[in-house]
Design a protein around this motif. Structure first.
Motif, PDB file in Angstrom:
ATOM      1  N   ASN A 135       0.808  -1.080  -0.094  1.00 23.11           N
ATOM      2  CA  ASN A 135       0.017   0.038  -0.013  1.00 23.11           C
ATOM      3  C   ASN A 135       0.706   1.316   0.028  1.00 23.11           C
ATOM      4  OD1 ASN A 135      -2.996  -0.592  -0.085  1.00 23.11           O
ATOM      5  ND2 ASN A 135      -2.392  -1.912   1.649  1.00 23.11           N
ATOM      6  N   THR A 136       1.668   1.146  -0.988  1.00 22.53           N
ATOM      7  CA  THR A 136       2.201   2.775  -1.338  1.00 22.53           C
ATOM      8  C   THR A 136       1.067   3.785  -1.623  1.00 22.53           C
ATOM      9  OG1 THR A 136       2.601   2.156  -3.599  1.00 22.53           O
ATOM     10  CG2 THR A 136       4.341   1.609  -2.235  1.00 22.53           C
ATOM     11  N   ARG A 137       1.249   4.791  -1.684  1.00 22.91           N
ATOM     12  CA  ARG A 137       0.414   5.987  -1.944  1.00 22.91           C
ATOM     13  C   ARG A 137      -0.075   5.713  -3.219  1.00 22.91           C
ATOM     14  NH1 ARG A 137       0.621  10.722   1.040  1.00 22.91           N
ATOM     15  NH2 ARG A 137       2.241  10.683   2.654  1.00 22.91           N
ATOM     16  N   ARG A 258      -2.539   9.682   5.266  1.00 23.12           N
ATOM     17  CA  ARG A 258      -1.164   9.995   5.773  1.00 23.12           C
ATOM     18  C   ARG A 258      -1.113  11.652   5.710  1.00 23.12           C
ATOM     19  NH1 ARG A 258       1.222   4.667   2.917  1.00 23.12           N
ATOM     20  NH2 ARG A 258      -0.478   5.182   1.680  1.00 23.12           N
ATOM     21  N   CYS A 280       2.049  -0.793   6.620  1.00 24.18           N
ATOM     22  CA  CYS A 280       1.791   0.690   6.909  1.00 24.18           C
ATOM     23  C   CYS A 280       0.951   0.841   8.088  1.00 24.18           C
ATOM     24  CB  CYS A 280       0.630   1.164   5.655  1.00 24.18           C
ATOM     25  SG  CYS A 280       1.492   1.266   4.056  1.00 24.18           S
ATOM     26  N   SER A 283       2.618   3.853  10.180  1.00 24.58           N
ATOM     27  CA  SER A 283       2.105   5.336   9.784  1.00 24.58           C
ATOM     28  C   SER A 283       0.563   5.241   9.992  1.00 24.58           C
ATOM     29  CB  SER A 283       2.559   5.298   8.280  1.00 24.58           C
ATOM     30  OG  SER A 283       1.667   4.262   7.335  1.00 24.58           O
ATOM     31  N   TYR A 284      -0.307   4.337   9.948  1.00 23.39           N
ATOM     32  CA  TYR A 284      -1.532   4.295  10.204  1.00 23.39           C
ATOM     33  C   TYR A 284      -1.964   5.131  11.651  1.00 23.39           C
ATOM     34  CZ  TYR A 284      -6.515   3.290  11.163  1.00 23.39           C
ATOM     35  OH  TYR A 284      -7.980   2.992  11.409  1.00 23.39           O
TER      36      TYR A 284
END
Length: 417
Positions: A135-137, A258, A280, A283-284
């Protein structure tokens, strides 16, 4: 868009009638090799007989699995394991008088289906997740759109008028279809209460859905910012919010979590963590913590599974990843606790209610079956419809067997109660 989601309806499901361009994983019968096929033939036959799924057990009449093409069924499982089981259903090689019942039995006994000596050979049947599942942007936007941008009308064909796409909370079982909208509002109100959302609250919602939670929060007097990566959801959510006269209180943004801005008194995220992907999760939770004003509260709703099951699933390409939710992974309670604590958050409350999700999924599945003509009219072919039926029944089985749970959690900063 998910393969099979456009064009005229296909004929009755069956391997020779599957559109190869739309369904490249279903149309051809994969080559499993002699060893894999022989092992699958032995293991699958014993497992189905032992669980009474191909022949009723003495004195009992449970759900039955009917094999239309036993050789193809075993060959697909020999090649792809549980993905093969699902693809065989999509191809029409097997059916059941009670699909959710069959899958519940398999889920309940999943650890017993393969003899212990053969579990070390698990790599024969499973494959690693493809790089595109990360799940990159860019991938996150594409993964979300592949599911949620299929068609708003498709989701309306099986959800209730609230368009809430997560577990309801019922007051009685079995749940009646007419009870679903009220049960969804009950679940949403519990989350709003948990986060203490009221008049003047600055609320951030991560994962808009079709706007029902934002509507109910705004009706309480909250100022809501809600984030989604689905253009289809955002458009309909804005329409519904404007129709309710609440557009001045709700800002629907097409934005990655993000990139959330500002501080908020409350943050709510419903079944978003499952789509984020394990890589991720730090970062979440960092984004949740960063968005919280001092003294604020986070209400999180999450599907969970056991920790060891999560570790196995996280390393595996699954049917759900391949056909329904690319890039997703259901967390364990331990994973949520670990990553939230690392972000400086403390779990204050944690309540599970998996049986309610099983009932919610049953009602969705029954409504989907009743509206097949509507789904066909939207351009979704027979194989897609079997895929969606399998997905709903597979998910229901997870909750009925106890393999999955759904939980509402309250998180706060550090040690603040």
């Amino acid at each position: 868009m998910l393969a099979g989601a456009a064009g005229p309806a296909a004929p009755a499901a069956g391997r020779t009638e599957v559109d190869a361009e739309r369904w490249p994983g279903v149309a051809p019968l994969p080559s499993a090799g002699a060893v894999r096929t022989a092992v699958a033939r032995h293991v699958v036959a014993r497992a189905l007989i032992r669980q009474g799924l191909v022949t009723p057990t003495a004195g009992a009449r449970g759900p039955l699995l009917t094999l239309h093409d036993p050789d193809a069924f075993r060959q697909r499982i020999g090649r792809g394991g549980l993905i093969g089981l699902g693809e065989s259903y999509l191809a029409g090689e097997w059916d059941s008088d009670d699909l959710a019942g069959v899958l519940t039995i398999l889920a309940r006994h999943v650890d017993e289906l393969v003899p212990a000596p053969l579990r070390r050979l698990r790599g024969m049947w499973v494959s690693a997740r493809p790089p595109a599942d990360r799940n990159t942007r860019a991938c996150a936007r594409e993964n979300i759109q592949r599911h949620y941008d299929l068609s708003n009308d498709l989701f309306a064909a099986f959800l209730d008028p609230t368009l809430a796409y997560s577990s309801a909370v019922f007051t009685e079982f079995p749940a009646r279809p007419a009870a679903l909208p009220e049960a969804q509002h009950r679940r949403i109100d519990r989350l709003l209460d948990l986060a203490r959302v009221g008049d003047g609250t600055r609320l951030l919602e991560i994962g808009t859905g079709w706007g029902e939670l934002a509507l109910r929060a705004a009706a309480r007097g909250a100022r809501v910012t809600t984030l989604t990566l689905s253009a289809e959801q955002a458009a309909l959510a804005r329409e519904r919010i404007a129709a309710a006269g609440l557009a001045d209180r709700v800002d629907v943004q097409l934005r990655d979590y993000r990139d959330a801005e500002d501080r908020h008194d409350a943050v709510i995220s419903v079944e978003m963590i499952e789509a984020v992907g394990a890589e991720c999760w730090p970062s979440y939770f960092t984004a949740l913590r960063r968005a919280l004003a001092p003294g604020g509260r986070i209400a999180l709703q999450a599907i969970t599974m056991g920790h060891q099951q999560m570790l196995h699933t996280g390393a595996t390409h699954t049917f759900i990843n391949k056909y329904v939710f690319p890039g997703g992974l259901i967390p364990s309670q331990e994973a949520i606790a670990q990553h939230s604590a690392a972000a400086g958050l403390r779990t204050v409350a944690d309540d599970g209610y998996g049986a309610h999700y099983a009932e919610t999924l049953r009602l969705w599945r029954e409504r989907f079956a009743a509206n097949r003509s509507v789904v066909t009219g939207l351009g979704f072919d027979t194989v897609f419809q079997r895929m969606w039926e399998f997905y709903l029944a597979y998910s229901e089985a997870g909750f009925r067997s106890g393999y999955l749970d759904v939980r509402q959690l309250l998180l706060t900063e550090g040690t603040r109660p």
